[in-house]
Design a protein around this motif. Structure first.
Motif, PDB file in Angstrom:
ATOM      1  N   ASP A  17       0.814  -1.217   0.000  1.00 59.78           N
ATOM      2  CA  ASP A  17       0.000   0.000   0.000  1.00 59.78           C
ATOM      3  C   ASP A  17       0.844   1.262   0.000  1.00 59.78           C
ATOM      4  O   ASP A  17       0.306   2.365  -0.124  1.00 59.78           O
ATOM      5  CB  ASP A  17      -0.930   0.024   1.223  1.00 59.78           C
ATOM      6  N   ARG A 111      -4.430  13.576  -1.249  1.00 55.49           N
ATOM      7  CA  ARG A 111      -5.334  12.608  -0.620  1.00 55.49           C
ATOM      8  C   ARG A 111      -5.073  11.196  -1.127  1.00 55.49           C
ATOM      9  O   ARG A 111      -5.054  10.231  -0.344  1.00 55.49           O
ATOM     10  CB  ARG A 111      -6.774  13.000  -0.910  1.00 55.49           C
ATOM     11  N   CYS A 113      -2.344   9.826  -2.441  1.00 59.99           N
ATOM     12  CA  CYS A 113      -1.033   9.274  -2.094  1.00 59.99           C
ATOM     13  C   CYS A 113      -0.651   9.502  -0.644  1.00 59.99           C
ATOM     14  O   CYS A 113       0.472   9.141  -0.238  1.00 59.99           O
ATOM     15  CB  CYS A 113       0.041   9.877  -3.003  1.00 59.99           C
ATOM     16  N   ASP A 114      -1.545  10.107   0.134  1.00 59.22           N
ATOM     17  CA  ASP A 114      -1.279  10.370   1.548  1.00 59.22           C
ATOM     18  C   ASP A 114       0.052  11.107   1.717  1.00 59.22           C
ATOM     19  O   ASP A 114       0.922  10.709   2.488  1.00 59.22           O
ATOM     20  CB  ASP A 114      -1.273   9.067   2.342  1.00 59.22           C
ATOM     21  N   ALA A 116       2.664  13.740   2.920  1.00 60.78           N
ATOM     22  CA  ALA A 116       2.894  14.490   4.149  1.00 60.78           C
ATOM     23  C   ALA A 116       4.350  14.938   4.179  1.00 60.78           C
ATOM     24  O   ALA A 116       5.241  14.270   3.651  1.00 60.78           O
ATOM     25  CB  ALA A 116       2.580  13.634   5.380  1.00 60.78           C
ATOM     26  N   ASP A 174      -4.369  20.317   2.178  1.00 56.72           N
ATOM     27  CA  ASP A 174      -4.793  18.948   2.467  1.00 56.72           C
ATOM     28  C   ASP A 174      -3.715  18.122   3.136  1.00 56.72           C
ATOM     29  O   ASP A 174      -4.018  17.092   3.740  1.00 56.72           O
ATOM     30  CB  ASP A 174      -5.248  18.273   1.174  1.00 56.72           C
ATOM     31  N   SER A 175      -2.455  18.518   3.017  1.00 58.68           N
ATOM     32  CA  SER A 175      -1.389  17.804   3.709  1.00 58.68           C
ATOM     33  C   SER A 175      -1.179  18.324   5.131  1.00 58.68           C
ATOM     34  O   SER A 175      -0.293  17.829   5.834  1.00 58.68           O
ATOM     35  CB  SER A 175      -0.077  17.935   2.930  1.00 58.68           C
TER      36      SER A 175
END
Length: 398
Positions: A17, A111, A113-114, A116, A174-175
């Motif tokens: 994942d 969002r 690929c998450d 951060a 969003d991050s």
């Protein structure tokens, strides 16, 4: 427990994942490319539909597509160089649409690929901006002709700046990178930014009201000018669409009028509360909102309340959003003055974005002067925002 063990990986085993930073960058480039493709398809389809309404047949599909490409470039700060002189005027409503699409692309990649962290966000922004800039250069090469060359350097620079700002804003939000940065700043900074945004929206909304009232007061002139241009349904619809795209530009000019410096439509036409000078203007029905005589219209004097009202909204918003531990009414008033000054800076930037050139000579300068507009709004809104913030804070503290 079984589900927990299933999610654990053995030493050296790759998490299926997990997505590497390069995958997010590739997805960002593809998303930015999709925004350009879909945007050009939308603008091109609208151009073709308008041309089909022309009883004479209108432009061929290839010319309509080229026209859409030029409009797309102008919206991103690009420029054309016809024989009549440089054409540099961004239809700001289309600019906002492009910025919204790029911002949504950045948010979607974060969002999916998450993403951060500062480096990962920067990689997304760089990849999206690079892809968008390359496609902008390609559009510029295809949209230019020997009769109407495209300013390639300006188009590339404008596309790059817009992509960095829009994608950076969406990805940082969003991050939670933006929240992390704001959390490290003093407490009143977040309410201060809310106040400036509220004040700017108020100023733009009131300026649009001024434009609407001015246009409604001369509907006969609008109809006569639109009818004189011909083109039957195609001309009417095309001019209506162009007027809608330029409404934010008209609002920027109205803010300049309300602040005091006024606005110009070339060197021959200047409208301000200090006087009106009328000259030859382009045959654009939206310009029917200009005064018909040399006398300063009553609406111009009434519009002078716009900076103060925007400052009151900014100060009231600041006073309501301050935390209990942030400050008392006096300190809130000082922050309110700063909010008014920043509102002036925002209005100056808005005036800069809405101004441009429609050719050489008499039409070399169109719009409100950015520096003078920003200084005038900062002075008027700063006083109003300081008072509103102090009073609102005093009332909230009981």
């Amino acid at each position: 427990m079984v589900s927990l063990l299933a999610r654990l990986s053995l030493p050296g085993q790759r998490d299926p994942d997990a997505r590497g930073p390069w995958q997010a960058a590739v997805l960002a480039a593809l998303a930015a490319g999709a925004v350009t493709v879909l945007g050009l398809l939308g603008v091109g389809l609208a151009s073709v539909v308008v041309q089909t309404l022309d009883p004479a047949g209108g432009l061929p599909v290839a010319d309509s597509a080229r026209l859409a490409g030029r409009l797309w470039l102008l919206a991103q700060g690009g420029g054309l160089a016809p024989a009549s002189g440089p054409l540099v005027l961004a239809p700001l409503l289309l600019t906002l649409a492009v910025a919204w699409g790029l911002s949504s692309a950045g948010r979607g990649v974060v969002r999916a690929c998450d993403v951060a962290g500062g480096r990962a966000v920067a990689a997304v922004v760089v990849a999206a901006a690079a892809a968008h800039t390359l496609l902008t250069v390609l559009v510029a090469l295809l949209a230019g002709t020997p009769r109407v060359p495209v300013d390639l350097l300006r188009s590339a620079a404008g596309g790059a700046v817009l992509a960095v700002l829009a994608v950076g804003w969406g990805a940082a939000r969003d991050s939670r990178l933006l929240d992390d940065v704001l959390d490290r700043l003093p407490g009143p900074v977040r309410p201060l930014l809310r106040a400036v945004a509220a004040g700017l929206l108020t100023a733009v909304a009131l300026a649009l009201v001024v434009v609407a009232v001015a246009a409604a007061a001369d509907t006969a002139g609008y109809a006569a000018l639109a009818g004189s241009l011909g083109g039957a349904g195609a001309g009417a619809v095309g001019l209506l669409v162009l007027g809608v795209l330029l409404l934010p530009n008209a609002a920027a000019a109205a803010i300049g009028l309300a602040a005091g410096p006024g606005f110009a439509v070339g060197s021959g036409t200047l409208v301000s509360v200090h006087g009106v000078t009328l000259g030859a203007v382009p045959a654009l029905p939206l310009l029917a909102a200009l005064p018909d005589t040399q006398a300063v219209p009553l609406l111009a004097f009434a519009s002078q309340a716009v900076p103060a009202l925007a400052g009151l909204v900014a100060g009231g918003t600041l006073g309501r959003w301050l935390d209990d531990d942030d400050a008392g009414s006096v300190v809130a008033g000082l922050w309110g003055v700063l909010a008014g000054v920043l509102l002036g800076v925002a209005c100056g930037l808005f005036a800069f974005a809405g101004a441009g050139s429609l050719g050489d000579g008499a039409l070399a300068g169109v719009g409100a002067p950015p520096v003078a507009t920003g200084l005038a709004v900062a002075l008027q809104a700063g006083v109003a925002a300081g008072l509103a913030a102090a009073v609102t804070r005093w009332r909230s503290l009981g």
